[in-house]
Enzyme design. Structure first.
Site, PDB file in Angstrom:
ATOM      1  NE  ARG A 186      -4.273  -1.694   0.353  1.00  0.00           N
ATOM      2  CZ  ARG A 186      -4.168  -2.989  -0.218  1.00  0.00           C
ATOM      3  NH1 ARG A 186      -3.081  -3.534  -0.896  1.00  0.00           N
ATOM      4  NH2 ARG A 186      -5.246  -3.631  -0.215  1.00  0.00           N
ATOM      5  CB  SER A 262      -8.757  -1.249   3.764  1.00  0.00           C
ATOM      6  OG  SER A 262      -9.021  -2.358   3.055  1.00  0.00           O
ATOM      7  CD  GLU A 358      -4.930   2.173   1.826  1.00  0.00           C
ATOM      8  OE1 GLU A 358      -3.897   2.368   0.907  1.00  0.00           O
ATOM      9  OE2 GLU A 358      -6.014   2.178   1.411  1.00  0.00           O
TER      10      GLU A 358
HETATM   11  N1  EPU Z   1     -11.757 -10.264   9.342  1.00  0.00           N
HETATM   12  C1  EPU Z   1     -12.401 -10.230  10.504  1.00  0.00           C
HETATM   13  N2  EPU Z   1     -13.509  -9.387  10.730  1.00  0.00           N
HETATM   14  C2  EPU Z   1     -13.643  -8.501   9.695  1.00  0.00           C
HETATM   15  C3  EPU Z   1     -12.916  -8.174   8.601  1.00  0.00           C
HETATM   16  C4  EPU Z   1     -11.860  -9.301   8.390  1.00  0.00           C
HETATM   17  O1  EPU Z   1     -12.398 -11.209  11.477  1.00  0.00           O
HETATM   18  O2  EPU Z   1     -14.543  -7.584  10.031  1.00  0.00           O
HETATM   19  C5  EPU Z   1     -10.740 -11.419   9.145  1.00  0.00           C
HETATM   20  C6  EPU Z   1     -11.351 -12.486   8.349  1.00  0.00           C
HETATM   21  O3  EPU Z   1     -11.404 -13.710   9.444  1.00  0.00           O
HETATM   22  C7  EPU Z   1     -10.314 -12.756   7.508  1.00  0.00           C
HETATM   23  C8  EPU Z   1      -9.244 -11.847   7.616  1.00  0.00           C
HETATM   24  O4  EPU Z   1      -9.722 -10.633   8.453  1.00  0.00           O
HETATM   25  O5  EPU Z   1      -9.800 -13.840   7.424  1.00  0.00           O
HETATM   26  C9  EPU Z   1      -8.792 -11.109   6.360  1.00  0.00           C
HETATM   27  O6  EPU Z   1     -10.131 -10.311   5.994  1.00  0.00           O
HETATM   28  P1  EPU Z   1     -10.275 -10.077   4.235  1.00  0.00           P
HETATM   29  O7  EPU Z   1      -9.992 -11.123   3.334  1.00  0.00           O
HETATM   30  O8  EPU Z   1     -11.614  -9.369   3.966  1.00  0.00           O
HETATM   31  O9  EPU Z   1      -9.083  -9.132   3.975  1.00  0.00           O
HETATM   32  P2  EPU Z   1      -8.395  -7.951   4.834  1.00  0.00           P
HETATM   33  O10 EPU Z   1      -7.014  -8.214   4.999  1.00  0.00           O
HETATM   34  O11 EPU Z   1      -9.236  -7.439   5.720  1.00  0.00           O
HETATM   35  C10 EPU Z   1      -7.162  -7.029   2.546  1.00  0.00           C
HETATM   36  C11 EPU Z   1      -7.107  -5.552   1.828  1.00  0.00           C
HETATM   37  C12 EPU Z   1      -8.368  -5.285   0.855  1.00  0.00           C
HETATM   38  C13 EPU Z   1      -8.433  -6.553  -0.159  1.00  0.00           C
HETATM   39  C14 EPU Z   1      -8.395  -7.956   0.572  1.00  0.00           C
HETATM   40  C15 EPU Z   1      -8.607  -9.160  -0.074  1.00  0.00           C
HETATM   41  C16 EPU Z   1      -5.708  -4.036   3.204  1.00  0.00           C
HETATM   42  C17 EPU Z   1      -5.799  -2.744   4.079  1.00  0.00           C
HETATM   43  N3  EPU Z   1      -6.946  -4.561   2.909  1.00  0.00           N
HETATM   44  O12 EPU Z   1      -8.337  -6.862   3.607  1.00  0.00           O
HETATM   45  O13 EPU Z   1      -8.118  -4.192   0.228  1.00  0.00           O
HETATM   46  O14 EPU Z   1      -9.457  -6.535  -0.840  1.00  0.00           O
HETATM   47  O15 EPU Z   1      -7.351  -7.864   1.512  1.00  0.00           O
HETATM   48  O16 EPU Z   1      -7.151  -9.264  -0.478  1.00  0.00           O
HETATM   49  O17 EPU Z   1      -4.801  -4.688   2.992  1.00  0.00           O
HETATM   50  C18 EPU Z   1      -8.488  -1.974   0.220  1.00  0.00           C
HETATM   51  O18 EPU Z   1      -7.383  -1.763   0.244  1.00  0.00           O
HETATM   52  O19 EPU Z   1      -9.397  -1.185   0.278  1.00  0.00           O
HETATM   53  C19 EPU Z   1      -9.049  -3.308   0.285  1.00  0.00           C
HETATM   54  C20 EPU Z   1     -10.583  -3.667   0.294  1.00  0.00           C
END
Ligand code: EPU
Length: 363
Positions: A186, A262, A358
């Site tokens: 990022r 995010s 972010e």
């Molecule tokens: N999780 C929770 N509660 C929540 C959200 C997530 O427990 O409310 C846990 C879930 O268990 C899941 C883990 O966190 O296993 C990861 O969640 P998710 O797959 O939704 O991915 P993320 O790490 O929350 C990142 C990126 C997203 C991207 C997704 C998929 C960042 C800051 N965010 O989110 O990017 O779409 O991975 O690759 O790195 C963005 O940058 O705007 C964005 C949406």
């Protein structure tokens, strides 16, 4: 952004006053006094001249990664450059005495003002594969390198050759190689530079003709359509559709509910810190990084602090993805930022982990 001298830029005929509420995906109320719409590269020298008079500039793409203030006195440039052109193909050049040095690639130049998702769909339709995991990310092509967008196992930096940008202070076009863009999670040279340094004009994509699907991300592995197919039989369009399904199920559509994806980065901690936390919270979600650090799922931390689905007036924490803050309508940046501070404070208190905002906060 520093204040302009209105008398100097007020007289520029190309500038207009514009509400940016429709031009930022958070839907924050924002009135900008001096907006230039950049529809042609021929206007770039004018950008430099105006920035010198105004003393600063906000370059706006799709407005999907910014928190805008209620009023913007300074210069705003809205990038509306369009165009997609396949520029060259490199072929495998192996001969019997010289093994193949270079794989075959598509090279495509895409103008900064093109919509990101529309470009991903066009690329996939044309057989230029490799971007399908990045489907449905809001914003423009020009904004994508700034934060090195990444999702579902792919980061932008793995798919581009170079970025061409206008260096505003020097008034010249510069092409930066992928290495020179200095990408990180990022992050990039464009995000770290002082505001008003770079205006991204176009991005050159480098997409391997020998496509390899990326199905490593847990949500993709679990998707019913993809699991039913052998990984060799999966088509790029099916991955694109699956990513759209997953995103629509978790992430709010900015046209319906204002958001910037995010709102926080996933924090990176040392192995020792990770082990200590895992000892206390067995279900902590974290991803090991190549440098022995661990990236913690901020959404999990925030949800654990009880924020998921909570609303404070006109802003709130999304009920399906706690990493996303939303504007229920009419909110100002200050409301969103105070919610962000409360969320960060509780994560700090419960886990001792600092969250970093972010999107770019414009003041
Ligand atoms: N999780 C929770 N509660 C929540 C959200 C997530 O427990 O409310 C846990 C879930 O268990 C899941 C883990 O966190 O296993 C990861 O969640 P998710 O797959 O939704 O991915 P993320 O790490 O929350 C990142 C990126 C997203 C991207 C997704 C998929 C960042 C800051 N965010 O989110 O990017 O779409 O991975 O690759 O790195 C963005 O940058 O705007 C964005 C949406």
């Amino acid at each position: 952004m520093s204040n302009p001298t209105p008398s100097l830029i007020d007289c520029a005929a190309s500038l207009s006053s514009l509400s940016l509420t429709r031009y930022n995906t958070l839907g924050l109320a924002c009135q900008a006094k001096h907006v230039l719409t950049l529809a042609s590269q021929a206007q770039l020298p004018e950008v430099t001249a105006l920035v010198r008079k105004a003393g600063g500039v906000l370059v706006l793409g799709g407005g999907s990664n910014v928190v805008l203030p209620a009023t913007l006195e300074g210069l705003v440039v809205r990038v509306a450059l369009k165009g997609i052109a396949a520029v060259a193909e490199s072929e495998q050049t192996s001969t019997s005495d010289q093994p193949s040095q270079e794989k075959a690639f598509w090279r495509i130049d895409v103008a900064a003002g093109e919509n990101w998702h529309a470009w991903v769909e066009t690329a996939t339709r044309n057989g230029w594969f490799g971007l399908e995991n990045l489907a449905l990310i809001p914003g423009t092509v020009g904004a994508a390198p700034v934060q090195n967008i990444g999702a579902y196992g792919v980061e932008l930096q793995e798919r581009i050759e170079s970025v061409t940008a206008w260096h505003i202070p020097e008034g010249k076009l510069v092409t930066l190689s992928r290495e020179e863009c200095d990408f990180a999670y990022r992050d990039s040279i464009f995000k770290r530079a002082l505001p008003g340094t770079w205006l991204i004009v176009s991005v050159r994509f480098l997409l391997a003709k020998q496509w390899v699907p990326v199905l490593t991300y847990p949500d993709l592995k679990k998707h019913p359509v993809l699991t039913s197919l052998e990984s060799t039989g999966v088509k790029a369009q099916q991955i694109l559709d699956a990513v759209c399904d997953i995103r629509r199920a978790k992430l709010p559509d900015p046209d319906i509910l204002g958001n910037a994806g995010s709102f926080f980065k996933n924090p990176v901690v040392s192995e020792a810190r990770y082990r200590a936390l895992k000892g206390k919270f067995a279900d902590l979600v974290a991803y090991p990084q190549p440098d022995q650090t661990f990236k913690l799922a901020a959404g999990w931390l925030i949800e654990r602090c009880g924020w998921k689905g909570k609303r404070l007036g006109r802003v709130g924490v999304h009920d399906r993805q706690a990493l996303v803050l939303v504007n229920y309508g009419g909110a100002h940046a200050s409301e969103l930022l105070s919610l962000a501070q409360e969320v960060s404070a509780s994560v700090r208190a419960q886990f001792g982990v600092e969250l970093e905002v972010e999107p770019v906060v414009v003041s």
